[in-house]
Write a protein that holds these residues in place. Structure first.
Motif, PDB file in Angstrom:
ATOM      1  N   THR A   1       1.108  -1.602   0.025  1.00  0.00           N
ATOM      2  CA  THR A   1      -0.193   0.061   0.128  1.00  0.00           C
ATOM      3  C   THR A   1       0.867   1.126  -0.366  1.00  0.00           C
ATOM      4  N   GLN A   2       0.128   2.382  -0.185  1.00  0.00           N
ATOM      5  CA  GLN A   2       0.895   3.671  -0.821  1.00  0.00           C
ATOM      6  C   GLN A   2       1.771   3.657   1.153  1.00  0.00           C
ATOM      7  N   ASN A   3       2.659   4.252   1.127  1.00  0.00           N
ATOM      8  CA  ASN A   3       3.168   4.898   1.872  1.00  0.00           C
ATOM      9  C   ASN A   3       3.715   3.551   3.482  1.00  0.00           C
ATOM     10  N   ASN A   4       2.845   2.120   2.491  1.00  0.00           N
ATOM     11  CA  ASN A   4       3.383   1.315   3.497  1.00  0.00           C
ATOM     12  C   ASN A   4       2.049   1.287   4.700  1.00  0.00           C
ATOM     13  N   ALA A   5       0.896   2.265   4.801  1.00  0.00           N
ATOM     14  CA  ALA A   5       0.184   2.205   5.135  1.00  0.00           C
ATOM     15  C   ALA A   5      -0.568   1.326   5.322  1.00  0.00           C
ATOM     16  N   PRO A   6      -0.949   0.149   6.687  1.00  0.00           N
ATOM     17  CA  PRO A   6      -1.652  -0.811   7.180  1.00  0.00           C
ATOM     18  C   PRO A   6      -3.216  -0.645   6.665  1.00  0.00           C
ATOM     19  N   THR A   7      -4.237  -1.383   6.236  1.00  0.00           N
ATOM     20  CA  THR A   7      -5.136  -1.201   6.135  1.00  0.00           C
ATOM     21  C   THR A   7      -6.065  -2.742   6.427  1.00  0.00           C
ATOM     22  N   PRO A   8      -6.434  -2.884   7.512  1.00  0.00           N
ATOM     23  CA  PRO A   8      -7.268  -4.212   7.829  1.00  0.00           C
ATOM     24  C   PRO A   8      -7.874  -4.990   7.001  1.00  0.00           C
ATOM     25  N   MET A   9      -7.597  -5.912   6.844  1.00  0.00           N
ATOM     26  CA  MET A   9      -8.252  -6.329   6.229  1.00  0.00           C
ATOM     27  C   MET A   9      -8.763  -8.341   6.755  1.00  0.00           C
ATOM     28  N   TYR A  10     -10.487  -8.629   6.189  1.00  0.00           N
ATOM     29  CA  TYR A  10     -10.492 -10.334   6.780  1.00  0.00           C
ATOM     30  C   TYR A  10     -11.003 -10.861   5.390  1.00  0.00           C
ATOM     31  N   ILE A  11     -10.130 -12.511   5.456  1.00  0.00           N
ATOM     32  CA  ILE A  11     -10.619 -13.778   4.331  1.00  0.00           C
ATOM     33  C   ILE A  11     -11.994 -13.781   5.011  1.00  0.00           C
ATOM     34  N   LEU A  12     -12.613 -13.700   4.209  1.00  0.00           N
ATOM     35  CA  LEU A  12     -14.563 -14.343   4.455  1.00  0.00           C
ATOM     36  C   LEU A  12     -15.087 -15.909   4.533  1.00  0.00           C
ATOM     37  N   ALA A  13     -14.255 -16.248   3.212  1.00  0.00           N
ATOM     38  CA  ALA A  13     -14.230 -17.269   2.118  1.00  0.00           C
ATOM     39  C   ALA A  13     -13.266 -17.410   1.009  1.00  0.00           C
ATOM     40  N   ARG A  14     -13.242 -18.571   0.724  1.00  0.00           N
ATOM     41  CA  ARG A  14     -12.364 -19.048  -0.280  1.00  0.00           C
ATOM     42  C   ARG A  14     -13.945 -19.362  -1.992  1.00  0.00           C
ATOM     43  N   LEU A  15     -12.815 -18.173  -2.742  1.00  0.00           N
ATOM     44  CA  LEU A  15     -13.988 -18.406  -3.675  1.00  0.00           C
ATOM     45  C   LEU A  15     -13.527 -19.292  -5.047  1.00  0.00           C
ATOM     46  N   ASN A  16     -12.356 -20.294  -4.839  1.00  0.00           N
ATOM     47  CA  ASN A  16     -12.824 -21.581  -5.560  1.00  0.00           C
ATOM     48  C   ASN A  16     -11.250 -22.386  -5.423  1.00  0.00           C
ATOM     49  N   LEU A  17     -11.042 -23.669  -6.000  1.00  0.00           N
ATOM     50  CA  LEU A  17      -9.663 -24.361  -5.938  1.00  0.00           C
ATOM     51  C   LEU A  17      -9.306 -24.672  -7.519  1.00  0.00           C
ATOM     52  N   ASP A  18      -8.078 -24.368  -7.685  1.00  0.00           N
ATOM     53  CA  ASP A  18      -6.810 -24.635  -8.926  1.00  0.00           C
ATOM     54  C   ASP A  18      -7.690 -23.921 -10.225  1.00  0.00           C
ATOM     55  N   CYS A  19      -7.232 -24.683 -11.481  1.00  0.00           N
ATOM     56  CA  CYS A  19      -7.864 -23.619 -12.549  1.00  0.00           C
ATOM     57  C   CYS A  19      -6.974 -22.426 -12.757  1.00  0.00           C
ATOM     58  N   GLN A  20      -5.984 -22.526 -12.227  1.00  0.00           N
ATOM     59  CA  GLN A  20      -4.892 -21.168 -13.036  1.00  0.00           C
ATOM     60  C   GLN A  20      -4.326 -22.160 -14.031  1.00  0.00           C
ATOM     61  N   GLY A  21      -3.263 -21.171 -14.518  1.00  0.00           N
ATOM     62  CA  GLY A  21      -2.377 -22.298 -16.031  1.00  0.00           C
ATOM     63  C   GLY A  21      -1.006 -20.747 -15.943  1.00  0.00           C
ATOM     64  N   ILE A  22      -0.097 -22.484 -16.498  1.00  0.00           N
ATOM     65  CA  ILE A  22       1.375 -21.184 -16.505  1.00  0.00           C
ATOM     66  C   ILE A  22       1.388 -21.690 -18.125  1.00  0.00           C
ATOM     67  N   SER A  23       1.103 -20.698 -18.792  1.00  0.00           N
ATOM     68  CA  SER A  23       1.407 -20.417 -20.535  1.00  0.00           C
ATOM     69  C   SER A  23       2.993 -20.047 -21.083  1.00  0.00           C
ATOM     70  N   VAL A  24       3.160 -20.454 -21.862  1.00  0.00           N
ATOM     71  CA  VAL A  24       4.211 -20.145 -22.697  1.00  0.00           C
ATOM     72  C   VAL A  24       4.349 -19.796 -24.584  1.00  0.00           C
ATOM     73  N   SER A  25       5.238 -18.638 -24.163  1.00  0.00           N
ATOM     74  CA  SER A  25       5.324 -18.592 -26.230  1.00  0.00           C
ATOM     75  C   SER A  25       5.257 -19.982 -26.928  1.00  0.00           C
ATOM     76  N   ASN A  26       5.043 -19.577 -28.325  1.00  0.00           N
ATOM     77  CA  ASN A  26       5.208 -20.340 -29.404  1.00  0.00           C
ATOM     78  C   ASN A  26       6.694 -20.772 -29.160  1.00  0.00           C
ATOM     79  N   ASP A  27       7.771 -19.458 -29.392  1.00  0.00           N
ATOM     80  CA  ASP A  27       9.074 -19.141 -29.489  1.00  0.00           C
ATOM     81  C   ASP A  27       9.774 -20.447 -28.868  1.00  0.00           C
TER      82      ASP A  27
END
Length: 430
Positions: free
Chosen positions: A117-143
């Motif tokens: 954050t700007q000036n390293n000022a903390p903004t208190p946050m909570y995690i209330l739920a997870r939204l999902n598992l899996d299904c991201q990807g690592i992609s590589v150029s055709n090169d």
């Protein structure tokens, strides 16, 4: 007062009972009135990025689930980037920002500690739920098509070194420093002996801009959520080396993050939001609903992409783009099954430890204490009960236990420093 008039407390009880009965008749949960009051506010402003794992927020809005739980005025607002999401969370809804968002799971920790954050000022946050598992990807150029990179990136090590020796920069992209895509990319590279800080240049690109940037040669590889890896393949620009589920099976990904100030002020509204999201996650996870989910989020007002970029990987059908095609894999997006919605503290312990590994958080961070401060799985449990979730579907423990990664390394949430010690490439010294 006449004896024929009802006593005030009886009159109030009668009104509340009648109101609760009326809600039940409309299909609304009695829990709203269980303690004599509904949500403190009917409104919250929630941000999202155009990624398939934002579907629970979008479907909760489209299907009227926020309204069902007493919050008809919830807004789900597109954000340009994860940096914009962070900035708007710091601002808050009362200052034309947002109250919460579809976030990368480590983001609430980085914002709460002021590390991003700007000036390293903390903004208190909570995690209330997870939204999902899996299904991201690592992609590589055709090169690098002939390298046939997979979850094991060793084939790229020499090619990257050769390009660098020729005086050309090797660029790998992720979506936010310290975010999940940054961590998956770093883990993938480091497991192959490629230092993500010294052997390549790591750059930040918003998810919807990944394909366009690779198309013009701005990067050699990237990590992002769907539908952008599938879109890259569909446009013939590159190929998928691996899905992130191949690195860590059933890994946590996005979360519902909220400003702590908003939650503390509106605890019943926070529970109502989570109940709506839980019901949306259950809807999104049913196989028969996946075509509809893909069609809804693909719409112009949400993602503005072809449905074909979303539908396949949503259910685990993967065209890697280099001749490998797999159908019915276990790497499709999970919104509810396998306890996808519950925010395990053990998973957040891994994220915090990896942030320490790469110097995003201090190496002396008290992992358990920080997780306890940000992770509000207690709110999830209350919301799950209000949403009618069966007791058998509510995890008994806040830990999923030891986690095994594709390279054989094991994370024990009770011994996070042992995980750091086991890594040969890192910035922190445990």
């Amino acid at each position: 007062m006449s004896n024929s008039q009802p006593k005030p407390h009886l009159h109030r009880r009668t009104l509340l009972t009648g109101a609760a009965a009326g809600l039940a008749a409309l299909g609304l949960p009695r829990g709203v009135f269980a303690q004599g009051a509904g949500p403190e506010t009917t409104k919250a402003v929630l941000g999202y990025i155009a990624l398939t794992d934002a579907a629970p927020l979008i479907l909760a809005k489209e299907k009227g689930l926020f309204a069902k739980y007493g919050m008809p005025d919830v807004e789900v607002v597109k954000q340009a980037s994860w940096g914009a999401t962070r900035d708007n969370l710091v601002l808050g809804g009362g200052a034309n920002g947002i109250d919460g968002a579809h976030v990368l799971s480590p983001m609430p920790y980085l914002i709460a500690t002021g590390k991003v954050t700007q000036n390293n000022a903390p903004t208190p946050m909570y995690i209330l739920a997870r939204l999902n598992l899996d299904c991201q990807g690592i992609s590589v150029s055709n090169d690098y098509r002939d390298m046939k990179a997979t979850a094991k990136a060793g084939a790229l090590k020499e090619a990257f070194a050769r390009k660098k020796a020729e005086g050309r920069e090797v660029k790998v992209a992720m979506t936010f420093p310290g975010g999940t895509h940054d961590l998956w990319l770093r883990y993938w590279l480091a497991a192959a002996g490629i230092d993500p800080d010294r052997d390549v240049s790591t750059i930040v690109v918003p998810p919807p801009q990944m394909v366009a940037n690779m198309k013009v040669g701005n990067m050699d590889a990237f990590c992002v959520g769907e539908p952008w890896n599938a879109q890259l393949v569909n446009q013939g620009v590159g190929y998928t080396a691996c899905t992130t589920g191949e690195i860590w099976a059933k890994h946590p990904e996005k979360a519902l993050g909220m400003r702590a100030e908003w939650v503390d002020k509106n605890p019943r509204a926070a529970r109502a939001l989570v109940s709506a999201v839980i019901e949306a996650q259950q809807y999104c996870d049913k196989p028969e609903n996946k075509p509809e989910v893909a069609a809804i989020v693909a719409r112009r007002q949400w993602f503005n992409v072809p449905v074909t970029d979303i539908a396949g990987r949503l259910k685990g059908d993967i065209d890697y783009g280099n001749g490998r095609v797999a159908t019915g894999t276990p790497y499709g997006m999970k919104f509810w099954r396998d306890n996808a919605s519950y925010p395990f503290k053990s998973h957040d312990a891994w994220f915090v430890t990896e942030e320490m590994r790469w110097g995003k958080l201090d190496a002396k961070t008290n992992v358990k204490a920080l997780v306890a401060k940000v992770n509000r799985e207690d709110i999830w449990r209350e919301a799950a009960k209000a949403a009618g979730v069966a007791a058998a579907d509510i995890p008994a423990s806040t830990s999923r236990g030891r986690e095994t990664f594709f390279d054989g390394k094991v994370f024990d949430p009770e011994k996070p420093l042992a995980w750091l010690e086991s890594q040969s490439i890192k910035r922190a010294q445990a």
